[in-house]
Scaffold this active site. Structure first.
Site: not given
Ligand SMILES: Cc1cc2nc3c(=O)[nH]c(=O)nc-3n(C[C@H](O)[C@H](O)[C@H](O)COP(=O)(O)O)c2cc1C
Length: 362
Positions: A24, A178, A294
């Site tokens: 998400p 949240y 991550g």
């Molecule tokens: C731009 C952005 C928006 C995000 N929006 C949400 C969200 O709406 N809901 C949620 O549960 N996590 C949100 N996250 C967290 C991500 O779902 C995810 O856990 C985070 O990007 C880390 O994973 P990654 O290392 O693959 O980027 C967001 C992260 C980013 C960078």
């Protein structure tokens, strides 16, 4: 040998063909009335794959669920119609799509609420420090029990709306500080009634929402995301492993057929090394388990983790900049770097204009 991350798995009633999931990701590309746009349909379609699971950005369950301008909602007819364009675009490519249901609680602002209603939470405890606009966070009002029941109903109605909009299921946003997380964590919940104090009481709100949503749309269409031990937005819990182990055990006992549980590694952004902290919950949950947080900067570790545990792995930032992430991982192609500066802007730049790998080779 086929790597486990590219092997099929059943999630709810869906037969997934691989275990790479879109996290998400809030991106603020809806219209000012929180109606999903054609641009969003294009974005999700780009990332859809045959038998691949996409989870939408957090989506507001009611006009009072707070949030931010241009985040989408799923509480009125126009929004349901907007989402239909997204779900049908994804289904055309045989993708599977869940939406993430969101109430921001104390992280919101009265200026974004109807009639400037005060923000709400488990207790009257604001987030410490400054909000992204540089102001103090607003002091929330503690929800009364009848209002808690109304919010459970809002989750339930928005889940029904999601099914009407063509989603394959819903993920409750129980992570990242949240509203649901504000009830779970001991730092933000000082209630003395049946929704506060003991772990059982702090977990009650989350579990009641799961019960109600699962009853309304089917347990196999219901899922939830958690972030145990994450400090984002001032979360803190005195007994992290006990708290989320209790919740996981309860879900295993009451709803073993939930579509999946989705867990985030704690504070992955703040550490220089990705360490797996989710084993206690993985050991308790027998159904599909999604690990996230991550892995965008450690894709090899994601493949290893899936190999070891059978988990699905969700990618956030790498999926922003690689619409064909699944194929790139499968082929071992390099990943395009993401640009943080366009994460939260409002147009196509940095959203739908990241090229597919073959387009970069022409
Ligand atoms: C731009 C952005 C928006 C995000 N929006 C949400 C969200 O709406 N809901 C949620 O549960 N996590 C949100 N996250 C967290 C991500 O779902 C995810 O856990 C985070 O990007 C880390 O994973 P990654 O290392 O693959 O980027 C967001 C992260 C980013 C960078």
């Amino acid at each position: 040998m086929l790597k486990k991350i590219f092997s099929p798995i059943k999630v709810g009633t869906n037969s997934l063909q691989h275990r790479v999931v879109l996290c998400p990701l809030t991106r603020f590309r809806s219209d000012p009335a929180s109606v999903p746009s054609a641009l969003q349909a294009e974005y999700y379609k780009q990332r859809a794959t045959d038998g691949g699971l996409l989870i939408t950005e957090a989506t507001l369950i009611s006009p009072s669920a707070g949030g931010y301008p241009r985040a989408p909602g799923i509480f009125n007819k126009e929004q349901i119609e907007g989402w239909k364009k997204v779900t049908s675009a994804v289904h055309e490519k045989k993708g599977v799509i869940f939406t993430q249901l969101w109430h921001v609680g104390r992280v919101g602002s009265k200026f974004l609420n109807p009639n400037q209603k005060q923000v709400v939470s488990a207790s009257e405890i604001p987030v410490s420090g400054k909000n992204p606009q540089g102001n103090d966070y607003e002091v929330p009002r503690a929800l009364q029990v009848d209002e808690i029941k109304e919010i459970v109903n809002d989750y339930t109605q928005s889940a029904k709306n999601a099914i009407e909009a063509g989603f394959d299921g819903v993920e409750l946003h129980g992570a990242n500080g949240y509203l649901i997380d504000q009830f779970i964590n001991s730092s933000s919940n000082k209630r003395t009634d049946m929704y506060g104090g003991s772990i059982e009481n702090r977990a009650r709100f989350a579990l009641e929402i799961v019960d109600s949503v699962a009853k309304a749309v089917g347990v196999e269409r219901t899922a939830i995301r958690f972030s145990p031990g994450n400090s984002y937005q001032d979360m803190g819990d005195d007994t992290v492993i006990e708290t989320w182990s209790y919740i996981t055990s309860q879900l295993q006992k009451r709803h073993p057929d939930l579509a999946y549980l989705h867990f985030m590694e704690a504070d992955a952004f703040l550490k220089d090394k990705l360490v797996d902290t989710l084993e206690p919950y993985r050991a308790l949950w027998k159904g599909p388990f999604i690990t996230a947080n991550g892995y965008s900067t450690a894709p090899d570790q994601a493949i290893e983790l899936a190999e070891k545990t059978g988990d699905l792995v969700a990618f956030g930032r790498a999926f922003i900049s690689n619409p064909d992430l699944v194929e790139r991982l499968r082929q071992g192609h390099e990943l395009a770097q993401f640009d943080n500066s366009t994460f939260y802007t409002n147009d196509a730049a940095g959203y739908t204009d990241y090229p597919f790998y073959n387009e970069t080779k022409n």
